[in-house]
Structures are given as C-alpha cells and as structure tokens.
Design an enzyme around this catalytic site. Structure first.
Site, mmCIF file in Angstrom:
data_model
loop_
_atom_site.group_PDB
_atom_site.id
_atom_site.type_symbol
_atom_site.label_atom_id
_atom_site.label_comp_id
_atom_site.label_asym_id
_atom_site.label_seq_id
_atom_site.Cartn_x
_atom_site.Cartn_y
_atom_site.Cartn_z
ATOM 1 N N GLY A 131 3.990 2.421 2.638
ATOM 2 C CA GLY A 131 3.328 3.721 2.657
ATOM 3 C C GLY A 131 1.829 3.595 2.547
ATOM 4 O O GLY A 131 1.069 4.260 3.268
ATOM 5 N N ASP A 132 1.365 2.739 1.650
ATOM 6 C CA ASP A 132 -0.074 2.507 1.500
ATOM 7 C C ASP A 132 -0.664 1.892 2.765
ATOM 8 O O ASP A 132 -1.753 2.270 3.207
ATOM 9 C CB ASP A 132 -0.330 1.577 0.310
ATOM 10 N N THR A 133 0.034 0.927 3.329
ATOM 11 C CA THR A 133 -0.488 0.233 4.500
ATOM 12 C C THR A 133 -0.553 1.163 5.704
ATOM 13 O O THR A 133 -1.530 1.146 6.465
ATOM 14 C CB THR A 133 0.373 -0.996 4.818
#
Length: 402
Positions: A173-175
């Site tokens: 999700g962060d990436t």
C-alpha cells in the site's frame, strides 16, 4: 560513492525536500533520487527516521535504510520549534518539490500550509501522502499502508477462500502510494514547464492508490452485483492460471491465452482437452477450471520445478518457480539486467541491493551516493542557505539542529 556524471541524469537540477518518514514518502524520494534529483531528507532530531531501526540491523542501522535512503542528504531539524520551522521554510523557498506523508494538518500546525509555502515559492510542487487524503470524513484518522490495503479492497482478496485475509508480504500500500506520488510529481513538473511555471498540490491517499489497481472490482459489482471473492493462488474468472504442486515445490503456470492453452495441454499429454471445442475460449475453460487445474496438477506433481519450467518454456507457455531471496540473489537474469548492485555503505561494508527501475535507454538511473548518517549534511546544507558556522553552532546548542 559518488558520480560526477549526475548532470546526465533526467532529473538533474531538480531539488526535492523530503519531509516524510518510513515508507511511502521516502520511497517516492528514493525513486526521484535514483534519476538525478537532489533529495534533501529532513529528519527529526534525536533518532531520525524510524526506518533506521526497522527489521534487520547491521552496524546498528537497518539494511532497509541503506536502500531507501540512497542518493539523499540528511538534515536533522526539530520542526516543533519555530527556528527549525523557519529553516525548513528557507529550504522550501529554493526547492522544486516537497514530499510529506504526515497526518493532514501537521504542516499547517508548523506554519507550512501549502498556500504559505507557495506564496514564497510559487513554483513549488507539493506531494502530500496520507491514509485517507486531505479531505473527506476520514481525513483525520490515522492511516498506515495496511489500512489502505484493507479499505482499497486488496486485503479481502489476498486469502485462500474461507480463510483469514493475509498481507502481501511487503508494504504494498505504501509503495503504490509512493509510485502514484512520483507520477503526480512528474505530471505537475511537466505542467509547470509547459503552462506558466506555477506549482500545485498533489493529494495521494493510500487507500486510493490501492483502489486504483483493483481492476474490474467495482464495475462487476455495479453491473452484476458480484462481490469478487478471494481466489487463493488462482486468477478467478481467467483459466488456467494457478500454482501447481511439484515434487520439490510449487510452480506457477499461466495457460490462459487461447493458443497458449492448446500448447499447454499438448505438453502435458492432454490432447483431448486441447481439442475440446468448449475449451477453445476463456468462458468455457472457466466453467471447467477444476478439471483443467486437476489435469495440470497431475502432470506437475511427479516432476521437479525445474523440469516443469523447462518443459513449459519449450512449449512457449508462461511458467515460473516461486522465488525466494536466495533464488533472486543467485539468478543470472537478475544479474544480467543489473537488478542486483553492490553498494558501499557509510558504515564501511558493502551490501547487495536492488537495482534501479525503470530502465531508461539514454539516461538510466544510478546509485550516486550511499545512505547518509543522521544529520550528516546539516552543516553543509545550512551553509548553502547562508547560515554561518557560528549560527549553526548556536542552533545545535539549543537542539534545533543535529
């Protein structure tokens, strides 16, 4: 390590101030830095970015940090103090891009609202990454990548049917949010150059970055009332595409193209399935997917992973083993593509790290410098702002810089 050919990189001359921490903001900064941007990472005084201490440590520092913070300079500022905020505003007055991934309202509380920063520097492009975005009823809720994966629809699908949803295994999700942020920055810079020189604010929500990758999830629900369900290792609605058991592990086989399916069935000795009229296209194969998967598994089960991959390659059917870190580190294709690099660290040891993606033919990215120690570049960067050594010493004495 350093590189005197930085001017040849596509983002050379671009000054980026990274005020994020952990994953989403810093991954965005890393990507820009790999392609020549000057990335100045503003870290909190004390222990700096928490990523320095995450997962496995060598010489007291995370090896993840060595990847995430290459091609960056570190300035340690206490942004809770007015003088630290003033230094940050001076940095931003001369910058092209600001990256931040704080909770909404944090910049404003520090006197750095976008309108304030852009009044001083109209060309400034500001990327804001947060859990739920800068507006909406969930705006002020804390949101990490895993929450974005859940709300974006991904976690519901990452499971075996009837079992607990599992994480992908990395902070996807962060990436995804970081990559959307990079896209937004590059579009805003293009607009700035082509249409009058003004910057703008890019609002990336973690859940929206995940949701943007969810394919036909919502159209299927809207048109048919279908709620897509977990499919385990299979690709629901597309067949055959699954993980199959071998004598020494698992192999992935994707035989879901019409002509590919025929070659796959011929390779496993099931010409009857290759010639079946109802299996000539995907809808018919989906209707008989359990039978097809069983036939493939019966064939793979008595063979090694390598034997299956070789046979599938000869039949021109996409297939591959499930790679571990050891498999990647020993793989000749990774090395031929320069996806494994030896990077010298500032702690005195060499570390194998991922290469640079994407690959540009004329101006490929590169590792120009290793990850910095906390505040290693504070004095140099402040001197570039016209702050004298005596003033820097006084700031350090009061704990405003480190």
């Amino acid at each position: 390590m350093s590189d005197n050919n930085a001017a040849l990189l596509p983002l050379a001359g671009l000054r980026v101030i990274e005020m994020g921490q952990l994953i989403a903001g810093p991954f965005c900064g890393k990507t820009l830095g790999d392609f020549g941007a000057e990335v100045i990472k503003v870290e909190a005084t004390g222990s700096g970015d928490p990523l320095r201490g995450w997962r496995l440590l060598k010489e007291g520092t995370s090896v993840w940090w060595q990847v995430q913070s290459r091609n960056k300079r570190s300035v340690a500022l206490d942004l809770r103090q007015a003088e630290g905020q003033e230094i940050a505003r001076k940095l931003l007055a001369e910058a092209d891009v600001l990256i931040e991934n704080f909770r909404p309202g944090t910049l404003e509380a520090w006197g750095m609202a976008p309108e304030t920063l852009q009044a001083a520097n109209p060309r400034l492009v500001i990327l804001r990454i947060s859990g739920y975005g800068q507006s909406g009823p969930y705006r002020d809720l804390p949101g990490f990548g895993l929450i974005g994966e859940a709300m974006g629809g991904l976690r519901h699908l990452t499971a075996e049917p009837g079992r607990v949803p599992v994480r992908v295994g990395v902070s996807i999700g962060d990436t995804l949010a970081a990559l959307h942020g990079v896209i937004g920055i590059l579009m805003a810079l293009y607009h700035r150059k082509a249409h009058g020189g003004a910057g703008q604010v890019i609002d990336v929500a973690l859940y929206e970055a995940v949701f943007n990758c969810m394919e036909s999830l919502i159209p299927e629900y809207d048109a048919f009332g279908v709620v897509r369900q977990p499919g385990g290792s299979a690709l629901p609605g597309i067949a055959p595409s699954n993980a199959y058991p071998c004598s020494d592990g698992w192999v992935l086989v994707a035989g879901n193209g019409d002509s590919i399916f025929k070659r796959l069935m011929a390779a496993i000795g099931r010409q009857d399935l290759a010639d079946a009229p109802d299996l000539a296209s995907n809808p018919g194969r989906v209707a008989r997917v359990a039978e097809i998967d069983g036939a493939i598994a019966d064939w793979t089960r008595t063979r090694s992973v390598d034997a299956v991959v070789q046979a599938m390659g000869e039949a021109r059917v996409p297939a591959g083993k499930v790679y571990t870190a050891r498999d990647i580190a020993e793989d000749p294709h990774y090395r031929a593509r320069e996806m494994l690099l030896q990077q010298a660290t500032r702690d005195g040891y060499s570390l194998q790290v991922p290469g640079v993606v994407p690959k540009l033919s004329a101006t490929p990215g590169r590792v120009r410098s290793s990850a910095p120690h906390l505040g290693e570049d504070t004095d140099r960067v402040l001197a570039e702002l016209g702050i004298t050594p005596g003033q820097i010493a006084a700031l350090r004495e009061r704990g405003i810089v480190q």
